[in-house]
Design an enzyme around this catalytic site. Structure first.
Site, PDB file in Angstrom:
ATOM      1  N   TYR A 158      16.251  70.505  20.817  1.00 15.65           N
ATOM      2  CA  TYR A 158      15.497  71.546  20.135  1.00 15.65           C
ATOM      3  C   TYR A 158      16.323  71.894  18.918  1.00 15.65           C
ATOM      4  CZ  TYR A 158      11.781  72.330  23.515  1.00 15.65           C
ATOM      5  OH  TYR A 158      10.658  72.183  24.276  1.00 15.65           O
TER       6      TYR A 158
ATOM      7  N   SER B 288      17.073  68.259  28.590  1.00 17.31           N
ATOM      8  CA  SER B 288      16.696  69.272  27.598  1.00 17.31           C
ATOM      9  C   SER B 288      17.916  69.962  26.998  1.00 17.31           C
ATOM     10  CB  SER B 288      15.810  70.321  28.275  1.00 17.31           C
ATOM     11  OG  SER B 288      15.512  71.374  27.373  1.00 17.31           O
TER      12      SER B 288
ATOM     13  N   LYS C 114       9.436  63.366  19.608  1.00 18.42           N
ATOM     14  CA  LYS C 114       8.556  63.747  20.734  1.00 18.42           C
ATOM     15  C   LYS C 114       7.478  64.717  20.264  1.00 18.42           C
ATOM     16  CE  LYS C 114       8.719  65.609  25.492  1.00 18.42           C
ATOM     17  NZ  LYS C 114       8.215  66.952  25.635  1.00 18.42           N
TER      18      LYS C 114
ATOM     19  N   GLN D 109      17.512  65.568  24.661  1.00 15.65           N
ATOM     20  CA  GLN D 109      16.359  66.155  23.953  1.00 15.65           C
ATOM     21  C   GLN D 109      16.841  67.335  23.138  1.00 15.65           C
ATOM     22  OE1 GLN D 109      14.589  69.363  25.208  1.00 15.65           O
ATOM     23  NE2 GLN D 109      13.795  69.324  23.113  1.00 15.65           N
TER      24      GLN D 109
ATOM     25  N   HIS E 251       3.070  67.839  25.340  1.00 17.54           N
ATOM     26  CA  HIS E 251       3.903  68.835  26.015  1.00 17.54           C
ATOM     27  C   HIS E 251       3.223  69.329  27.301  1.00 17.54           C
ATOM     28  CE1 HIS E 251       7.663  71.141  24.884  1.00 17.54           C
ATOM     29  NE2 HIS E 251       7.310  71.798  25.959  1.00 17.54           N
TER      30      HIS E 251
ATOM     31  N   THR F 164      12.243  67.123  19.787  1.00 19.05           N
ATOM     32  CA  THR F 164      10.911  67.642  20.113  1.00 19.05           C
ATOM     33  C   THR F 164      10.365  68.417  18.923  1.00 19.05           C
ATOM     34  OG1 THR F 164      11.394  67.689  22.459  1.00 19.05           O
ATOM     35  CG2 THR F 164       9.631  69.149  21.701  1.00 19.05           C
TER      36      THR F 164
HETATM   37  C1  FMN Z   1       8.547  73.941  32.887  1.00 16.69           C
HETATM   38  C2  FMN Z   1       8.565  72.942  31.770  1.00 16.69           C
HETATM   39  C3  FMN Z   1       9.568  72.998  30.835  1.00 16.69           C
HETATM   40  C4  FMN Z   1       9.605  72.071  29.791  1.00 16.69           C
HETATM   41  N1  FMN Z   1      10.658  72.075  28.938  1.00 16.69           N
HETATM   42  C5  FMN Z   1      10.725  71.151  27.967  1.00 16.69           C
HETATM   43  C6  FMN Z   1      11.861  71.082  27.138  1.00 16.69           C
HETATM   44  O1  FMN Z   1      12.817  71.814  27.311  1.00 16.69           O
HETATM   45  N2  FMN Z   1      11.844  70.163  26.140  1.00 16.69           N
HETATM   46  C7  FMN Z   1      10.790  69.318  25.920  1.00 16.69           C
HETATM   47  O2  FMN Z   1      10.813  68.518  24.991  1.00 16.69           O
HETATM   48  N3  FMN Z   1       9.723  69.342  26.731  1.00 16.69           N
HETATM   49  C8  FMN Z   1       9.679  70.223  27.755  1.00 16.69           C
HETATM   50  N4  FMN Z   1       8.614  70.230  28.597  1.00 16.69           N
HETATM   51  C9  FMN Z   1       7.536  69.227  28.409  1.00 16.69           C
HETATM   52  C10 FMN Z   1       7.822  67.936  29.196  1.00 16.69           C
HETATM   53  O3  FMN Z   1       8.872  67.212  28.621  1.00 16.69           O
HETATM   54  C11 FMN Z   1       6.591  67.036  29.247  1.00 16.69           C
HETATM   55  O4  FMN Z   1       6.147  66.776  27.945  1.00 16.69           O
HETATM   56  C12 FMN Z   1       5.462  67.645  30.075  1.00 16.69           C
HETATM   57  O5  FMN Z   1       5.981  68.215  31.255  1.00 16.69           O
HETATM   58  C13 FMN Z   1       4.418  66.604  30.417  1.00 16.69           C
HETATM   59  O6  FMN Z   1       3.342  67.187  31.111  1.00 16.69           O
HETATM   60  P1  FMN Z   1       3.166  67.068  32.706  1.00 16.69           P
HETATM   61  O7  FMN Z   1       4.398  67.600  33.337  1.00 16.69           O
HETATM   62  O8  FMN Z   1       1.975  67.922  33.007  1.00 16.69           O
HETATM   63  O9  FMN Z   1       2.925  65.620  33.016  1.00 16.69           O
HETATM   64  C14 FMN Z   1       8.573  71.106  29.668  1.00 16.69           C
HETATM   65  C15 FMN Z   1       7.568  71.052  30.635  1.00 16.69           C
HETATM   66  C16 FMN Z   1       7.559  71.938  31.692  1.00 16.69           C
HETATM   67  C17 FMN Z   1       6.484  71.804  32.742  1.00 16.69           C
HETATM   68  O1  173 Z   2       8.573  75.813  28.233  1.00 16.83           O
HETATM   69  C1  173 Z   2       8.540  74.801  27.543  1.00 16.83           C
HETATM   70  O2  173 Z   2       7.691  73.919  27.679  1.00 16.83           O
HETATM   71  C2  173 Z   2       9.534  74.615  26.506  1.00 16.83           C
HETATM   72  O3  173 Z   2       9.888  73.501  26.310  1.00 16.83           O
HETATM   73  C3  173 Z   2      10.040  75.729  25.685  1.00 16.83           C
HETATM   74  C4  173 Z   2      11.378  75.798  25.364  1.00 16.83           C
HETATM   75  C5  173 Z   2      11.855  76.835  24.578  1.00 16.83           C
HETATM   76  C6  173 Z   2      11.010  77.781  24.074  1.00 16.83           C
HETATM   77  C7  173 Z   2       9.673  77.698  24.386  1.00 16.83           C
HETATM   78  C8  173 Z   2       9.179  76.685  25.187  1.00 16.83           C
END
Ligand code: FMN
Ligand code: 173
Length: 387
Positions: free
Chosen positions: A153, A129, A260, A151, A284, A179
């Site tokens: 943002y 990330s 994504k 990844q 997500h 994303t």
């Molecule tokens: C705590 C947390 C933080 C996440 N942070 C990001 C992120 O920084 N960037 C991103 O593209 N997706 C982020 N995601 C989404 C994950 O990449 C993924 O799409 C998601 O966890 C899939 O769902 P699952 O964990 O329930 O299988 C995050 C998910 C969680 C649980």
């Molecule tokens: O928490 C998340 O799922 C996440 O990817 C995110 C990252 C930055 C801002 C808000 C949500």
């Protein structure tokens, strides 16, 4: 060729010496252990999702209405779980989804490095990330020879975006994953009820703080005036992207460009027409929009629309059988999210590696029993939707 199913025998043989696995092998027990161990705010952020979390639950539950039919008398003594992606042959069909608070999952605050070590231990690629407690350069080093994908943002500031992408390229990341679904944060009651948003407390912003373009936006170095740095971050975090931005995004890198958050077949087609190298079908994990359809139910149409372009998938993967089902429904590679973060929280790199090894062992043994010696055979067999 790695024999992932051998992890089962390793566990049983260790049992002969009186040693049980340090962490559970199934998701439900693992989550319960993590829930007992993690600080409540970190747990709430990790475990929680949008609204009443219907979509999040449904993502996982929906795997139950897809099934596969075993075939007998096929030589599956050796299974080949490798896949081809972005010109590389990867030893397994799974990857670690980007999780922006990996850094907070270990007590030392270096969970991003621990996640990268888990990738290095297992050969499972890490999608790193933008949100990170350690800069992407340090994470890349910890990955060793295991591929990392960056990844992105996309910040509102174009020079900062360019700087982040250039840094990722220079550090050796093999693809850029943009994303699309998180330029604004979804409504998350668990975090709102305790008024906790880690980024606004100055966590996981190291990629910004270490960036010369971001630093130039500040009057003082980030650590000398943290509130000002965080305010600046909050002001530039999420660019509202539209299809008109695709030529610019495409021009940022020669690396494979992955989008994504694609859930609709028309969006997949449009992304590919505008130069995306891969589609990443994901909602997500139900963290951004509630009330949606389970991601696995959206996958088949996205795969059909994507033709020969690879489709990465995540959201709801909890076990090896979920992985095999997603592959049977046409995913090229399957992302593990929350499960590995719980392993990370409970036992650092070794814990996350254990979770990935369990998922791969179950997938491998399922392929053995079902008569699928390769991922191509899994895909050819497909999965059936139960009424
Ligand atoms: C705590 C947390 C933080 C996440 N942070 C990001 C992120 O920084 N960037 C991103 O593209 N997706 C982020 N995601 C989404 C994950 O990449 C993924 O799409 C998601 O966890 C899939 O769902 P699952 O964990 O329930 O299988 C995050 C998910 C969680 C649980
Ligand atoms: O928490 C998340 O799922 C996440 O990817 C995110 C990252 C930055 C801002 C808000 C949500």
């Amino acid at each position: 060729m790695p024999h992932y199913g051998d992890y089962q025998n390793e566990i049983y043989f260790a049992g002969l010496a009186g040693v049980a696995p340090k962490l559970p092998v199934d998701f439900a027990s693992l989550e319960a252990r993590a829930a007992a161990a993690l600080p409540p705010a970190v747990l709430g952020y990790l475990q929680g999702g949008c609204g009443d979390e219907f979509t999040q639950r449904h993502n996982a539950d929906a795997f139950r209405h897809w099934g596969m039919t075993p075939r007998m008398m096929i030589d599956c003594a050796r299974r080949d779980l490798s896949i081809d992606l972005f010109g590389m042959t990867l030893p397994s069909p799974i990857f670690m989804s980007p999780v922006g608070i990996n850094g907070l999952c270990t007590q030392d605050g270096h969970g991003d490095i621990a996640a990268a070590r888990a990738a290095a231990l297992t050969g499972v690629p890490l999608v790193q990330s933008t949100l990170s407690n350690d800069p992407i350069e340090a994470v890349a080093e910890a990955l060793g020879d295991t591929p990392g994908f960056f990844q992105l943002y996309t910040p509102k500031d174009k020079p900062l975006t360019e700087s982040l992408v250039n840094r990722a390229e220079a550090a050796g990341y093999k693809a850029i994953v943009v994303t699309l679904d998180t330029w604004v944060t979804g409504w998350r009651p668990r975090d709102l009820n305790v008024a906790n948003f880690p980024q606004l407390r100055g966590h996981v912003l190291e990629n910004y703080f270490s960036d010369p373009v971001f630093q130039a936006m500040l009057a003082k170095p980030p650590r000398e005036d943290l509130p000002a740095a965080v305010r600046q971050w909050a002001g530039i975090f999420g660019k509202v992207l539209t299809w008109d931005d695709m030529p610019w995004l495409r021009s940022l890198t020669r690396l494979p460009l992955v989008l994504k958050g694609i859930c609709h077949p028309d969006d997949a087609r449009r992304a590919i027409d505008l130069g995306a190298d891969a589609i990443y079908c994901s909602n997500h994990g139900g963290r951004q929009a509630n009330g949606g359809i389970a991601a696995i139910d959206l996958l088949p149409d996205v795969v059909t629309a994507s033709g020969t372009i690879p489709v990465l998938f995540d959201s709801g993967i909890r076990s090896g059988s979920d992985v095999v089902k997603a592959l049977a429904l046409g995913a090229t590679a399957v992302g593990v999210g929350r499960p590995y973060t719980y392993g990370l929280a409970l036992d650092g790199a070794a814990g996350a590696a254990h979770v990935l090894k369990c998922i791969l062992a179950e997938a491998d043994l399922l392929m053995a029993v079902n008569g699928y010696p390769s991922i191509a055979q899994v895909r050819a067999a497909g999965a059936t939707r139960r009424a």
